[in-house]
Write a protein that holds these residues in place. Sequence first.
Motif, PDB file in Angstrom:
ATOM      1  N   ARG A 166       7.137  24.169 -12.375  1.00  0.00           N
ATOM      2  CA  ARG A 166       5.762  23.711 -12.532  1.00  0.00           C
ATOM      3  C   ARG A 166       4.824  24.857 -12.170  1.00  0.00           C
ATOM      4  NH1 ARG A 166       8.197  19.679  -9.615  1.00  0.00           N
ATOM      5  NH2 ARG A 166       7.215  20.447  -7.718  1.00  0.00           N
ATOM      6  N   THR A 168       1.757  26.770 -10.653  1.00  0.00           N
ATOM      7  CA  THR A 168       0.817  26.532  -9.556  1.00  0.00           C
ATOM      8  C   THR A 168       0.310  27.852  -9.024  1.00  0.00           C
ATOM      9  OG1 THR A 168       0.553  25.672  -7.337  1.00  0.00           O
ATOM     10  CG2 THR A 168       2.758  26.329  -7.937  1.00  0.00           C
ATOM     11  N   ARG A 175      -1.874  22.099  -8.153  1.00  0.00           N
ATOM     12  CA  ARG A 175      -1.380  22.745  -9.349  1.00  0.00           C
ATOM     13  C   ARG A 175      -2.475  23.189 -10.301  1.00  0.00           C
ATOM     14  NH1 ARG A 175       2.761  18.757 -11.773  1.00  0.00           N
ATOM     15  NH2 ARG A 175       1.848  17.258 -10.361  1.00  0.00           N
ATOM     16  N   ASP A 192       7.440  17.877 -16.052  1.00  0.00           N
ATOM     17  CA  ASP A 192       7.404  16.674 -15.238  1.00  0.00           C
ATOM     18  C   ASP A 192       5.972  16.133 -15.167  1.00  0.00           C
ATOM     19  OD1 ASP A 192       6.477  18.812 -13.615  1.00  0.00           O
ATOM     20  OD2 ASP A 192       6.708  17.517 -11.870  1.00  0.00           O
ATOM     21  N   CYS A 193       5.846  14.879 -14.782  1.00  0.00           N
ATOM     22  CA  CYS A 193       4.540  14.226 -14.682  1.00  0.00           C
ATOM     23  C   CYS A 193       4.350  13.663 -13.274  1.00  0.00           C
ATOM     24  CB  CYS A 193       4.418  13.081 -15.696  1.00  0.00           C
ATOM     25  SG  CYS A 193       4.515  13.607 -17.416  1.00  0.00           S
ATOM     26  N   ARG A 194       3.354  14.153 -12.564  1.00  0.00           N
ATOM     27  CA  ARG A 194       3.013  13.623 -11.249  1.00  0.00           C
ATOM     28  C   ARG A 194       1.542  13.259 -11.265  1.00  0.00           C
ATOM     29  NH1 ARG A 194       6.018  17.569  -6.827  1.00  0.00           N
ATOM     30  NH2 ARG A 194       8.148  17.349  -7.628  1.00  0.00           N
ATOM     31  N   LEU A 195       1.240  12.000 -11.382  1.00  0.00           N
ATOM     32  CA  LEU A 195      -0.130  11.551 -11.559  1.00  0.00           C
ATOM     33  C   LEU A 195      -0.823  11.297 -10.233  1.00  0.00           C
ATOM     34  CD1 LEU A 195       1.021  11.143 -14.458  1.00  0.00           C
ATOM     35  CD2 LEU A 195      -0.650   9.336 -14.712  1.00  0.00           C
ATOM     36  N   THR A 196      -2.086  11.661 -10.186  1.00  0.00           N
ATOM     37  CA  THR A 196      -2.952  11.363  -9.048  1.00  0.00           C
ATOM     38  C   THR A 196      -4.265  10.801  -9.592  1.00  0.00           C
ATOM     39  OG1 THR A 196      -3.880  13.611  -9.050  1.00  0.00           O
ATOM     40  CG2 THR A 196      -1.965  13.195  -7.636  1.00  0.00           C
ATOM     41  N   ALA A 204      -2.651  14.341 -14.411  1.00  0.00           N
ATOM     42  CA  ALA A 204      -1.282  14.813 -14.199  1.00  0.00           C
ATOM     43  C   ALA A 204      -1.287  16.257 -13.710  1.00  0.00           C
ATOM     44  CB  ALA A 204      -0.482  14.698 -15.502  1.00  0.00           C
ATOM     45  N   CYS A 228       1.700  12.869 -20.439  1.00  0.00           N
ATOM     46  CA  CYS A 228       1.940  12.272 -19.120  1.00  0.00           C
ATOM     47  C   CYS A 228       1.118  10.994 -18.949  1.00  0.00           C
ATOM     48  CB  CYS A 228       1.594  13.265 -18.018  1.00  0.00           C
ATOM     49  SG  CYS A 228       2.792  14.614 -17.805  1.00  0.00           S
ATOM     50  N   HIS A 232       2.211   6.992 -18.398  1.00  0.00           N
ATOM     51  CA  HIS A 232       1.698   6.156 -17.307  1.00  0.00           C
ATOM     52  C   HIS A 232       1.185   4.823 -17.829  1.00  0.00           C
ATOM     53  CE1 HIS A 232      -0.380   5.058 -13.588  1.00  0.00           C
ATOM     54  NE2 HIS A 232      -1.431   4.745 -14.333  1.00  0.00           N
TER      55      HIS A 232
END
Length: 277
Positions: A166, A168, A175, A192-196, A204, A228, A232
């Motif tokens: 990823r 960053t 990121r 990858d998908c990391r949602l906030t 994402a 992403c 979701h």
Amino acid sequence: MSRWKGLPESLDQRVRQLVVQLRRLKDHSGLSLVSLAARTSYSKSSWERYLNGKKLPPRDAVAALARVCDADPTRLLALHEVAAQAWGAAAAPEAGRAADPADPADPPDPGGGADAAVAKEGAPRPAGGPRVRTGSLVVLAALGVVVVAAVALLIVRPWQQDAAGRGTADGAAGRTAGVVPAFTHRVGETFDCRLTRGPGGLSAGRSRTTTAILGSGATGWDVVEAQCLLHHHGYDPGPVDGIVGENTQRAVKRLQAGAGLPTDGIVGPDTWQVLRR
């Protein structure tokens, strides 16, 4: 419904999207090319060139078509902005060639109605020689400064990658806080998908855009972000690979249908608004 000619195969996808939307709007209105010429400051032959992908329509022509068809010009003008960039890039090798002498009808007639008051594109040059637009030079100079600054940032603070691949610039904590690298894709590569959730809605961490136009074949971090967010919301775009393919377009259409938007499979400002919720 008009029986349109096929668009040139060499036509850039971003220009093709604009032309298709203009064709749909014209067909939906029931207006003929003669009617368009009568209601705007652009001739029938000009509209024929615009709607067959032979020439990029001026921004004012797009706005005029939306007006006479009682349509909201916002989305069309966003598509035109993207198409103009693609057209300009494709036309760069031809910049030194003379203008097409058979195209005198494209500039709006100064006495041709409401659109003529604001449509200045293609106006004839004065006898004394080519016009020098000071405002344009200032804008180009400013853009040059921005580009140099961006390159300097990339040199001073290169993009790093963590163990999962990823991107960053500030470690795992942020990121999107640093300089985003150019998007590259290797066959079979996925993200990858990391949602906030923040003040701007869901994210994402791949892109903060709310206006990018993503159609078939589009690539980049904006696409990764959209894929992403589609995941979701329960619409499977297929592998999160940063490429708008058939699976991603189908997922976008299902999202648009559920939100009451036109189901064209193109991610634009309205679709981004739904994705960010």
